[in-house]
Structure formats: C-alpha cells, structure tokens
Design a protein around this motif. Sequence first.
Motif, PDB file in Angstrom:
ATOM      1  N   MET A 258      35.427  29.931  41.664  1.00 32.03           N
ATOM      2  CA  MET A 258      35.916  31.068  42.451  1.00 32.03           C
ATOM      3  C   MET A 258      35.932  30.721  43.934  1.00 32.03           C
ATOM      4  SD  MET A 258      34.356  34.558  40.752  1.00 32.03           S
ATOM      5  CE  MET A 258      32.650  34.190  41.207  1.00 32.03           C
ATOM      6  N   LEU A 259      36.968  31.201  44.623  1.00 35.63           N
ATOM      7  CA  LEU A 259      37.132  30.921  46.049  1.00 35.63           C
ATOM      8  C   LEU A 259      37.492  32.209  46.782  1.00 35.63           C
ATOM      9  CD1 LEU A 259      37.579  29.015  48.538  1.00 35.63           C
ATOM     10  CD2 LEU A 259      39.956  28.804  47.756  1.00 35.63           C
ATOM     11  N   THR A 260      36.824  32.460  47.906  1.00 36.09           N
ATOM     12  CA  THR A 260      37.205  33.560  48.784  1.00 36.09           C
ATOM     13  C   THR A 260      36.780  33.205  50.211  1.00 36.09           C
ATOM     14  OG1 THR A 260      37.209  35.970  49.021  1.00 36.09           O
ATOM     15  CG2 THR A 260      35.090  34.935  48.514  1.00 36.09           C
ATOM     16  N   SER A 261      36.889  34.164  51.127  1.00 34.60           N
ATOM     17  CA  SER A 261      36.535  33.885  52.526  1.00 34.60           C
ATOM     18  C   SER A 261      35.551  34.925  53.056  1.00 34.60           C
ATOM     19  CB  SER A 261      37.791  33.877  53.410  1.00 34.60           C
ATOM     20  OG  SER A 261      38.235  35.198  53.661  1.00 34.60           O
ATOM     21  N   PHE A 262      34.889  34.575  54.150  1.00 37.93           N
ATOM     22  CA  PHE A 262      33.963  35.507  54.800  1.00 37.93           C
ATOM     23  C   PHE A 262      34.695  36.794  55.190  1.00 37.93           C
ATOM     24  CE2 PHE A 262      32.057  31.319  55.732  1.00 37.93           C
ATOM     25  CZ  PHE A 262      30.788  31.516  55.226  1.00 37.93           C
ATOM     26  N   SER A 263      35.903  36.650  55.714  1.00 39.85           N
ATOM     27  CA  SER A 263      36.661  37.801  56.186  1.00 39.85           C
ATOM     28  C   SER A 263      37.017  38.745  55.044  1.00 39.85           C
ATOM     29  CB  SER A 263      37.941  37.314  56.885  1.00 39.85           C
ATOM     30  OG  SER A 263      38.649  38.397  57.442  1.00 39.85           O
ATOM     31  N   ILE A 264      37.389  38.195  53.897  1.00 39.26           N
ATOM     32  CA  ILE A 264      37.721  39.028  52.741  1.00 39.26           C
ATOM     33  C   ILE A 264      36.472  39.742  52.234  1.00 39.26           C
ATOM     34  CG2 ILE A 264      38.469  38.951  50.322  1.00 39.26           C
ATOM     35  CD1 ILE A 264      40.448  36.749  51.168  1.00 39.26           C
ATOM     36  N   LEU A 265      35.349  39.048  52.225  1.00 39.30           N
ATOM     37  CA  LEU A 265      34.091  39.678  51.814  1.00 39.30           C
ATOM     38  C   LEU A 265      33.719  40.823  52.746  1.00 39.30           C
ATOM     39  CD1 LEU A 265      31.945  36.543  50.858  1.00 39.30           C
ATOM     40  CD2 LEU A 265      32.886  38.248  49.289  1.00 39.30           C
ATOM     41  N   GLY A 271      34.874  47.881  54.741  1.00 36.52           N
ATOM     42  CA  GLY A 271      36.191  48.442  54.990  1.00 36.52           C
ATOM     43  C   GLY A 271      36.811  49.020  53.738  1.00 36.52           C
ATOM     44  N   ASP A 272      37.953  48.484  53.376  1.00 35.20           N
ATOM     45  CA  ASP A 272      38.694  48.966  52.221  1.00 35.20           C
ATOM     46  C   ASP A 272      39.554  47.800  51.757  1.00 35.20           C
ATOM     47  OD1 ASP A 272      40.574  50.064  50.494  1.00 35.20           O
ATOM     48  OD2 ASP A 272      40.768  51.935  51.609  1.00 35.20           O
ATOM     49  N   LEU A 273      39.045  47.017  50.830  1.00 31.03           N
ATOM     50  CA  LEU A 273      39.711  45.784  50.416  1.00 31.03           C
ATOM     51  C   LEU A 273      41.089  46.076  49.826  1.00 31.03           C
ATOM     52  CD1 LEU A 273      39.649  42.736  50.104  1.00 31.03           C
ATOM     53  CD2 LEU A 273      38.392  43.015  47.959  1.00 31.03           C
ATOM     54  N   GLU A 274      41.189  47.124  49.024  1.00 27.39           N
ATOM     55  CA  GLU A 274      42.483  47.438  48.400  1.00 27.39           C
ATOM     56  C   GLU A 274      43.550  47.727  49.452  1.00 27.39           C
ATOM     57  OE1 GLU A 274      44.518  50.823  45.512  1.00 27.39           O
ATOM     58  OE2 GLU A 274      42.334  50.607  45.546  1.00 27.39           O
ATOM     59  N   THR A 275      43.202  48.555  50.440  1.00 27.58           N
ATOM     60  CA  THR A 275      44.162  48.879  51.500  1.00 27.58           C
ATOM     61  C   THR A 275      44.574  47.634  52.262  1.00 27.58           C
ATOM     62  OG1 THR A 275      43.336  51.142  51.748  1.00 27.58           O
ATOM     63  CG2 THR A 275      44.488  50.195  53.634  1.00 27.58           C
ATOM     64  N   ASN A 276      43.617  46.758  52.548  1.00 29.47           N
ATOM     65  CA  ASN A 276      43.912  45.529  53.282  1.00 29.47           C
ATOM     66  C   ASN A 276      44.821  44.593  52.489  1.00 29.47           C
ATOM     67  OD1 ASN A 276      42.238  45.001  55.984  1.00 29.47           O
ATOM     68  ND2 ASN A 276      41.008  46.306  54.655  1.00 29.47           N
ATOM     69  N   VAL A 277      44.565  44.478  51.180  1.00 30.53           N
ATOM     70  CA  VAL A 277      45.372  43.588  50.342  1.00 30.53           C
ATOM     71  C   VAL A 277      46.793  44.133  50.192  1.00 30.53           C
ATOM     72  CG1 VAL A 277      45.675  42.703  47.995  1.00 30.53           C
ATOM     73  CG2 VAL A 277      43.455  42.535  49.111  1.00 30.53           C
ATOM     74  N   MET A 278      46.917  45.438  49.964  1.00 28.84           N
ATOM     75  CA  MET A 278      48.240  46.025  49.841  1.00 28.84           C
ATOM     76  C   MET A 278      48.986  46.005  51.182  1.00 28.84           C
ATOM     77  SD  MET A 278      48.627  46.765  46.648  1.00 28.84           S
ATOM     78  CE  MET A 278      47.676  45.264  46.302  1.00 28.84           C
ATOM     79  N   VAL A 389      41.367  36.522  45.897  1.00 27.61           N
ATOM     80  CA  VAL A 389      40.823  37.824  45.484  1.00 27.61           C
ATOM     81  C   VAL A 389      40.495  37.837  43.994  1.00 27.61           C
ATOM     82  CG1 VAL A 389      42.006  39.078  47.327  1.00 27.61           C
ATOM     83  CG2 VAL A 389      43.098  38.868  45.081  1.00 27.61           C
ATOM     84  N   GLU A 390      40.628  36.698  43.341  1.00 26.07           N
ATOM     85  CA  GLU A 390      40.320  36.630  41.913  1.00 26.07           C
ATOM     86  C   GLU A 390      38.882  37.047  41.582  1.00 26.07           C
ATOM     87  OE1 GLU A 390      40.939  33.558  38.141  1.00 26.07           O
ATOM     88  OE2 GLU A 390      41.455  32.934  40.183  1.00 26.07           O
ATOM     89  N   PRO A 391      37.887  36.794  42.476  1.00 26.86           N
ATOM     90  CA  PRO A 391      36.528  37.269  42.178  1.00 26.86           C
ATOM     91  C   PRO A 391      36.408  38.781  42.038  1.00 26.86           C
ATOM     92  CG  PRO A 391      36.476  35.600  43.902  1.00 26.86           C
ATOM     93  CD  PRO A 391      37.921  35.967  43.687  1.00 26.86           C
ATOM     94  N   PHE A 392      37.378  39.532  42.550  1.00 20.21           N
ATOM     95  CA  PHE A 392      37.313  40.988  42.532  1.00 20.21           C
ATOM     96  C   PHE A 392      38.338  41.487  41.510  1.00 20.21           C
ATOM     97  CE2 PHE A 392      37.097  39.179  46.844  1.00 20.21           C
ATOM     98  CZ  PHE A 392      35.722  39.172  46.976  1.00 20.21           C
ATOM     99  N   GLU A 393      37.871  41.752  40.317  1.00 19.34           N
ATOM    100  CA  GLU A 393      38.749  41.956  39.163  1.00 19.34           C
ATOM    101  C   GLU A 393      39.789  43.047  39.388  1.00 19.34           C
ATOM    102  OE1 GLU A 393      38.176  43.116  34.464  1.00 19.34           O
ATOM    103  OE2 GLU A 393      36.588  42.035  35.498  1.00 19.34           O
ATOM    104  N   TYR A 394      39.371  44.192  39.931  1.00 20.40           N
ATOM    105  CA  TYR A 394      40.301  45.308  40.117  1.00 20.40           C
ATOM    106  C   TYR A 394      41.401  44.943  41.108  1.00 20.40           C
ATOM    107  CZ  TYR A 394      42.096  49.766  41.810  1.00 20.40           C
ATOM    108  OH  TYR A 394      42.918  50.795  42.194  1.00 20.40           O
ATOM    109  N   ILE A 395      41.025  44.330  42.233  1.00 24.97           N
ATOM    110  CA  ILE A 395      42.006  43.949  43.249  1.00 24.97           C
ATOM    111  C   ILE A 395      42.950  42.886  42.701  1.00 24.97           C
ATOM    112  CG2 ILE A 395      42.307  43.024  45.579  1.00 24.97           C
ATOM    113  CD1 ILE A 395      41.038  45.800  45.492  1.00 24.97           C
ATOM    114  N   TYR A 396      42.399  41.947  41.964  1.00 29.97           N
ATOM    115  CA  TYR A 396      43.202  40.872  41.375  1.00 29.97           C
ATOM    116  C   TYR A 396      44.239  41.445  40.406  1.00 29.97           C
ATOM    117  CZ  TYR A 396      44.309  36.575  38.782  1.00 29.97           C
ATOM    118  OH  TYR A 396      44.952  35.522  38.189  1.00 29.97           O
ATOM    119  N   SER A 397      43.817  42.397  39.573  1.00 31.26           N
ATOM    120  CA  SER A 397      44.744  42.997  38.614  1.00 31.26           C
ATOM    121  C   SER A 397      45.824  43.811  39.327  1.00 31.26           C
ATOM    122  CB  SER A 397      43.990  43.885  37.622  1.00 31.26           C
ATOM    123  OG  SER A 397      43.346  44.963  38.280  1.00 31.26           O
ATOM    124  N   LEU A 398      45.448  44.472  40.431  1.00 27.75           N
ATOM    125  CA  LEU A 398      46.422  45.210  41.226  1.00 27.75           C
ATOM    126  C   LEU A 398      47.483  44.269  41.779  1.00 27.75           C
ATOM    127  CD1 LEU A 398      44.697  47.840  43.576  1.00 27.75           C
ATOM    128  CD2 LEU A 398      46.512  48.237  41.930  1.00 27.75           C
TER     129      LEU A 398
END
Length: 406
Positions: A258-265, A271-278, A389-398
């Motif tokens: 799994m790979l992600t970044s400090f900023s995404i964490l 914050g609101d990861l879903e809003t940021n990703v969308m 965002v693969e570590p975050f299942e809901y966001i990844y599926s979105l």
Amino acid sequence: MGLNSTPNAERIHIGIFGRRNAGKSSLINAITGQELSVVSDTAGTTTDPVSKAMELLPLGPVLITDTPGLDDEGELGSLRVKKSYQVLFKTDIALLVVDCTKGISEFDKAILEKLKQQNIPYITVMNKCDLTDGYPEKTAGTIYTDALNGTNIHELKELIGSKLNVKNDSLCICADLLSPGDIAVLVVPIDKAAPKGRLILPQQQTIRDILEADATAVVCKEYELRDTLAKLSVKPKLVITDSQVFSKVSADVPEDIMLTSFSILMARYKGDLETNVMGVTALDKLNDGDKVLISEGCTHHRQCDDIGTVKIPRWVKNYTGKDIKFEFTSGGTFPDDLSSYKLIIHCGGCTLTEREMKYRIACAKDAGVPITNYGICIAYTQGILKRSVEPFEYIYSLLCGDENEN
C-alpha cells in the motif's frame, strides 16, 4: 519542536470574546495564572488576538486566545473586530465575557448568534460581580466571576471541561491501517525546503501514530527507498511518502504494498478526504484564464522551488495545458469571497485545527467551488491517485465507480 510537545493544532482552542473593558484580559490572566494579557482601565488595550498554550486541568493541552473588543470603533477598530471573529473559525469552546454592571449588549448578542450558527459550545461569563450585589449560582451556560480577585475561576475551569466535547480519541492518522508488528516505511526528503534539525509536523505525528499501533516505523530518503525495501526481511504493510516525490516513490514501491502520502493522510485526519478526492477532478474542466487558489495553513520562508507557489502551479499547467491564473494565501488568511475561483488547492492543514480546516472546506462547498489538497492534486496530475487512495476502501471504490461512469 520535540516529539513530546503537543502542537497547537492538536490543542483544545478556547476563545475569549466580549466588549472592550469587560475584563477579558483579567479573566485570561486568572485562568492561566500568568500575566499573559495587559490589564488596563483604558478600553481597547488588547489590539490583536493574543494566544497562550498551556495545560489546563481537566482538559489537558489547550490554547487560550484573548481577542480585541467586539465594540471597537473606527477603521482600525473594525479590522480588530474582524480579527476577533476570525478566531471563531478555530475555536472549540468560547467564553463570552460580560461586564455585570452593564449587562448583555447587542454586540454580545451578535457573537452569541455566530456561536450558535457555527455550533460552537460557549459559556457566558458575567464578570466584575464584585461591583454588584453578589454571585448567583452558575448554570449550564452562565457563571458569575470576579477575575481580578480570582472568584469562581476554579469553577469556571470545571464548567469548561463539562461543556466541551473533547476531540475523538478514535481518530488516527494511519494506525487503523496497521496491525501490531507491521512495518511502515516513511519517505522523507531532506532538501533545502526541509527544516534544519527536525522533521515537519505531519512526519512527527505519523511516526507517533505508527508507534501507538505497536507497529514499526522505518524512515528513509527518497533515493534510499529501493535499497531500504530490499534490506527488509519482512515486506512492509504501508509506504507513506512526501507528496513532492510521489512519482519516484510509486515507481520504486511494488504494487502489492500500500502507498499513500502524508498530505492524503492529513486530509482524512482533520478534513474531508472524499470531498478532496472528488474535488481534484475539476482540473479536467479548467480553461485558459481560470483562477485557482492555492492556500497554506502555515507561514514559512519560501524556497526557490517552493511546493505551493512553484511546483504545484507547474504540475497543474503541465497537466491541463491551460493558462491558469494562480492566487496564493497563507497562515490565518482565507478569502471571504471564493466565488471567482474554479478550484482551491489546500495544504494538508497540519497547523490548522480540525474545526478550522473543516470550516474552510465548508466555505468552498457553500461557494460551489471544488476543493482538493496538495497530495491529492500531485497524485492526480501524475496518474497515481487511484493507487494512493487504495488503503481507504470507501474512497477507492468511489474513485473506481467514478472512472467506470466516465
């Protein structure tokens, strides 16, 4: 700052508001037990918000902020009042200080209405009761004090503790992605932008979070990552990287890690990861001349290849192929009117409170402006957002669902 110090963004923020000469400065001095604010009979002595970090039982680490009077006058006075209201955006609990001899004014009622609108817990402190007939019993929302003589200050502290919803201890940065014994590799570039002699705040906080999960943190530079992974006898569960080297790190990390970044964490943490990703998909809709706001929560000395003012604008322009107009804000400054922007790209917000970060996101939503953050923007422009965002299942599926629709 040491690893054992509580950063201001993680402290409970107590804002003290009221008219000039209501006794705000005397109250903050009584609460802290220190001469933090200048006390004077002259109205308007406090001209700017003044903050003090301390331990306050039963709450623990807090940041108490004394503000200018809400009834300040003139051109400078209106600017001071504006600063007082800006403190609200990061306030976890507010104390409205009222001069008992004058009663609650229209200024006090206005701040009370703001507190109710923003769902901020508050206590009305009826001060200078030594000049009246006595001290009525405290209620759930009101207490009577004499700050200069310390009357009912201990009771006020206890009331603050009972009113405040303390930050949810179940929130974590990455501990929920790890099990005891897992290894997490942190990729930390040390370049001109790195603070000399220390790690930046998100890196410190992430290391602590990994240790809280009874996992092991391994830290290396970006050009050491490949060798570091080869030396580990156990495959790491997670790699967390500085967003600036996302592309290189992604190439060096096998797909089954799994790979992600400090900023995404940080986007998920406060914050609101879903809003940021969308929100980042707005990059695909930008046109020549569109304005993009790049906002940072902290202020720092900008280097020649600064991430916010140089690298991200360059990556965005390369990705879109458009002549984008960029505007920049930092620190406590955030525009009141966001309507002219087509996208907001915000930093991870490590120096902002959760309330302030969510307030800025809410402002963007109210204005109908998409908002994303540094790490998500960088991952998207470099074609690795889905993986990050693969570590975050809901966001990844979105994200997968959104791609399928397109």
